[in-house]
Design a protein around this motif. Sequence first.
Motif, PDB file in Angstrom:
ATOM      1  N   PRO A  41       0.835  -1.208   0.000  1.00 20.68           N
ATOM      2  CA  PRO A  41       0.000   0.000   0.000  1.00 20.68           C
ATOM      3  C   PRO A  41       0.867   1.254   0.000  1.00 20.68           C
ATOM      4  O   PRO A  41       1.991   1.256   0.496  1.00 20.68           O
ATOM      5  CB  PRO A  41      -0.787  -0.128   1.308  1.00 20.68           C
ATOM      6  CG  PRO A  41      -0.690  -1.553   1.700  1.00 20.68           C
ATOM      7  CD  PRO A  41       0.616  -2.049   1.191  1.00 20.68           C
ATOM      8  N   ILE A  42       0.357   2.298  -0.590  1.00 22.06           N
ATOM      9  CA  ILE A  42       1.064   3.574  -0.622  1.00 22.06           C
ATOM     10  C   ILE A  42       0.370   4.536   0.334  1.00 22.06           C
ATOM     11  O   ILE A  42      -0.842   4.733   0.258  1.00 22.06           O
ATOM     12  CB  ILE A  42       1.072   4.159  -2.048  1.00 22.06           C
ATOM     13  CG1 ILE A  42       1.775   3.185  -2.998  1.00 22.06           C
ATOM     14  CG2 ILE A  42       1.766   5.509  -2.073  1.00 22.06           C
ATOM     15  CD1 ILE A  42       1.686   3.595  -4.446  1.00 22.06           C
ATOM     16  N   ASP A  43       1.133   5.109   1.221  1.00 27.67           N
ATOM     17  CA  ASP A  43       0.564   5.966   2.262  1.00 27.67           C
ATOM     18  C   ASP A  43       0.367   7.387   1.722  1.00 27.67           C
ATOM     19  O   ASP A  43       1.111   8.304   2.031  1.00 27.67           O
ATOM     20  CB  ASP A  43       1.500   5.970   3.476  1.00 27.67           C
ATOM     21  CG  ASP A  43       0.913   6.702   4.669  1.00 27.67           C
ATOM     22  OD1 ASP A  43      -0.295   7.017   4.629  1.00 27.67           O
ATOM     23  OD2 ASP A  43       1.654   6.953   5.628  1.00 27.67           O
ATOM     24  N   TYR A  44      -0.672   7.554   0.906  1.00 23.67           N
ATOM     25  CA  TYR A  44      -0.966   8.874   0.350  1.00 23.67           C
ATOM     26  C   TYR A  44      -1.308   9.870   1.454  1.00 23.67           C
ATOM     27  O   TYR A  44      -0.860  11.026   1.437  1.00 23.67           O
ATOM     28  CB  TYR A  44      -2.139   8.788  -0.629  1.00 23.67           C
ATOM     29  CG  TYR A  44      -1.873   7.956  -1.861  1.00 23.67           C
ATOM     30  CD1 TYR A  44      -0.997   8.406  -2.844  1.00 23.67           C
ATOM     31  CD2 TYR A  44      -2.510   6.734  -2.055  1.00 23.67           C
ATOM     32  CE1 TYR A  44      -0.760   7.655  -3.984  1.00 23.67           C
ATOM     33  CE2 TYR A  44      -2.274   5.973  -3.198  1.00 23.67           C
ATOM     34  CZ  TYR A  44      -1.396   6.442  -4.159  1.00 23.67           C
ATOM     35  OH  TYR A  44      -1.163   5.696  -5.288  1.00 23.67           O
ATOM     36  N   ALA A  45      -2.117   9.428   2.423  1.00 26.67           N
ATOM     37  CA  ALA A  45      -2.548  10.343   3.489  1.00 26.67           C
ATOM     38  C   ALA A  45      -1.360  10.813   4.322  1.00 26.67           C
ATOM     39  O   ALA A  45      -1.247  12.002   4.663  1.00 26.67           O
ATOM     40  CB  ALA A  45      -3.581   9.656   4.378  1.00 26.67           C
ATOM     41  N   GLY A  46      -0.451   9.880   4.653  1.00 28.83           N
ATOM     42  CA  GLY A  46       0.725  10.256   5.433  1.00 28.83           C
ATOM     43  C   GLY A  46       1.599  11.248   4.680  1.00 28.83           C
ATOM     44  O   GLY A  46       2.090  12.226   5.257  1.00 28.83           O
ATOM     45  N   SER A  47       1.793  11.011   3.379  1.00 26.38           N
ATOM     46  CA  SER A  47       2.598  11.923   2.566  1.00 26.38           C
ATOM     47  C   SER A  47       1.958  13.309   2.522  1.00 26.38           C
ATOM     48  O   SER A  47       2.647  14.336   2.630  1.00 26.38           O
ATOM     49  CB  SER A  47       2.738  11.371   1.147  1.00 26.38           C
ATOM     50  OG  SER A  47       3.336  10.093   1.153  1.00 26.38           O
ATOM     51  N   ALA A  48       0.642  13.344   2.369  1.00 24.33           N
ATOM     52  CA  ALA A  48      -0.059  14.629   2.304  1.00 24.33           C
ATOM     53  C   ALA A  48       0.034  15.377   3.630  1.00 24.33           C
ATOM     54  O   ALA A  48       0.295  16.589   3.659  1.00 24.33           O
ATOM     55  CB  ALA A  48      -1.518  14.409   1.922  1.00 24.33           C
ATOM     56  N   LEU A  49      -0.172  14.663   4.737  1.00 25.00           N
ATOM     57  CA  LEU A  49      -0.116  15.310   6.053  1.00 25.00           C
ATOM     58  C   LEU A  49       1.272  15.881   6.330  1.00 25.00           C
ATOM     59  O   LEU A  49       1.402  17.010   6.834  1.00 25.00           O
ATOM     60  CB  LEU A  49      -0.506  14.308   7.146  1.00 25.00           C
ATOM     61  CG  LEU A  49      -1.994  13.958   7.235  1.00 25.00           C
ATOM     62  CD1 LEU A  49      -2.199  12.754   8.148  1.00 25.00           C
ATOM     63  CD2 LEU A  49      -2.795  15.153   7.747  1.00 25.00           C
ATOM     64  N   LEU A  50       2.316  15.116   6.010  1.00 20.66           N
ATOM     65  CA  LEU A  50       3.676  15.594   6.250  1.00 20.66           C
ATOM     66  C   LEU A  50       3.983  16.804   5.363  1.00 20.66           C
ATOM     67  O   LEU A  50       4.544  17.802   5.827  1.00 20.66           O
ATOM     68  CB  LEU A  50       4.682  14.475   5.993  1.00 20.66           C
ATOM     69  CG  LEU A  50       6.155  14.836   6.210  1.00 20.66           C
ATOM     70  CD1 LEU A  50       6.399  15.296   7.642  1.00 20.66           C
ATOM     71  CD2 LEU A  50       7.057  13.649   5.869  1.00 20.66           C
ATOM     72  N   SER A  51       3.614  16.719   4.087  1.00 20.08           N
ATOM     73  CA  SER A  51       3.871  17.829   3.170  1.00 20.08           C
ATOM     74  C   SER A  51       3.149  19.096   3.610  1.00 20.08           C
ATOM     75  O   SER A  51       3.726  20.193   3.623  1.00 20.08           O
ATOM     76  CB  SER A  51       3.441  17.450   1.754  1.00 20.08           C
ATOM     77  OG  SER A  51       4.120  16.315   1.291  1.00 20.08           O
ATOM     78  N   LEU A  52       1.885  18.963   3.978  1.00 23.55           N
ATOM     79  CA  LEU A  52       1.109  20.130   4.385  1.00 23.55           C
ATOM     80  C   LEU A  52       1.614  20.713   5.697  1.00 23.55           C
ATOM     81  O   LEU A  52       1.623  21.939   5.883  1.00 23.55           O
ATOM     82  CB  LEU A  52      -0.366  19.749   4.511  1.00 23.55           C
ATOM     83  CG  LEU A  52      -1.083  19.419   3.191  1.00 23.55           C
ATOM     84  CD1 LEU A  52      -2.478  18.874   3.461  1.00 23.55           C
ATOM     85  CD2 LEU A  52      -1.155  20.664   2.303  1.00 23.55           C
ATOM     86  N   SER A  53       2.052  19.847   6.606  1.00 28.27           N
ATOM     87  CA  SER A  53       2.578  20.330   7.882  1.00 28.27           C
ATOM     88  C   SER A  53       3.838  21.168   7.669  1.00 28.27           C
ATOM     89  O   SER A  53       3.954  22.292   8.184  1.00 28.27           O
ATOM     90  CB  SER A  53       2.875  19.154   8.812  1.00 28.27           C
ATOM     91  OG  SER A  53       3.493  19.605   9.997  1.00 28.27           O
TER      92      SER A  53
END
Length: 558
Positions: free
Chosen positions: A206-218
């Motif tokens: 699985p690819i953690d799209y949500a984790g990548s988005a949260l880290l980038s936005l933070s």
Amino acid sequence: MGVGEASATAADGDVIPRSTWVAMGAMALAVLAIANDFTAMNVVLPTIEGDLDSSLSAVQWVVNGYALVFGVLIVPGGRLADVYGRSRMLCIGAALFAAFSFLGGLAPNVGLLIAARVLMAVGGALMWPAILGLIYGLLPESKAGLAGGLVIGVAGIGNATGPLIAGALALASWRWIFFLNIPIALIALVVTWRTVPRDEATEREPIDYAGSALLSLSLGALLGALTVAPTQGWADPLVVGGLVAAVVLMVGFVLRERSTGEDGLVPPSVIRNGPFLAACLAALCMSATFFASLLYLPQLFQKIQGEGTMTAGVKLLPFVAVFALASFTETWLLGKIGLKAVVSLGAVCVVAGPVLFVLLLDDQAAYLRLVPGMVVLGVGVGLFFSAATTAGLTAVDPSRSSLAGGLLYMFQIGGGAVGLGLTTVLFLASADAGVRDAASDVGVELSDEEVRDLQGVLVGTESSAAVQAAHPEDARALTEVVRDAFVDGVRVAFTFDAVLALVGVGLVLTRVGGPLSRLGRDVDRGDAADPAHDRSGTDPPAGRHRTRRHRHAHRHVP
């Protein structure tokens, strides 16, 4: 003979066919463009600042936006390549890189320019891991070491020549730096599509799209707040909102990673490895100095010494050329003095470089006084990042080395972006205070807005000209005030970077590549402490060291 037959022949006879060389050459060009864009833009930022009537706090995002997005997305980019095919991801990434390079070259204002750079980074993050995987797949096993050497070598050349290429192109217009990317990306796309066999997915993790988005936005919210704070004040609702959003999003990221476990962007089994985490944190601390040097040294050359973009690129050579040379000699040094000594020497030099800048920099930014710091810092950056990556990767299980390499790179590039944001906040605070106080001493009282606008006098912005026009009798004195305050601000910036790098040195000496007592005991092995050693504190059994191919496969150049 078809491509598949050519690959089979290469595997059977260790003969690399012409089609493979053509494919690798096209992909090497793409690596050159991606790496070039990390260093090239720094030389032309003062020109962009003047042309687009912007400010240093805004144009730094041309560098930071690219680095931050590239660093955070490099791990998801690698997983996308594994899931959907490397050749497919390379072509998609190249198309994005070319399209947004074109838009960046046409950008009428700094906001659209930053947006184009951010989206270029998305393309680059898809291309980079796909290229490394494709080159490995094209080569026979006996020559697989060429893959890592080719990617790292070309990336080093791209980093080193970026300022020179940018300086030359900027003689016509800085926009040609963007336009040059277009044919390079298209060559990589067309040649790869025509000569490289379509690869199948190698895994279905699985690819953690949500984790990548949260880290980038933070991180984006944090850098956004740091960008606005010097002009609007720390109590401004936009700044407070950005800082709160950064914290909330980071908490969300941590919770997300805990709930997803090994399927997350940062798997617990990797990040909880003490020596590996120490290597990541040390890279984070050191990266600010690297990013700040690439930003502020060209600023000094152009704004204080009055040089053009081409000359500024040439003057940066003692730093970038030594950095590239040190990267190439790191392997040789491993066999001479051992990994612990190499990574420690590199870390100490990363601290010594900005210290020399602070101690030797005079009010006129005399070039020869900057050269010792550039040479020492070049040695440090070239040795440290290569050796720290080797130490980090050999601390984890070999089956997780690709993921670990991506995480290390994420800490390195993301840390550099955040570190540069913090450095710029301190620089602007010092420079603004210096301008306000010195202007008052010569009898000119400036408002906060006039202080900020006057900073652009060194690149000739329209807003700075308006401030000078309001004080015609003091125009020359105000220019000198800004020059002096700028140099003082650079000293403050490099002092902060040296302190941050010193924290990294502490991590390196105590945790990266084993304890300090290990110094000199790993000569001729070239590896960090084996995972067994790092967990137990004892030397690993004889023969349990990594091959050269493993060491070079995942080393990254910023």
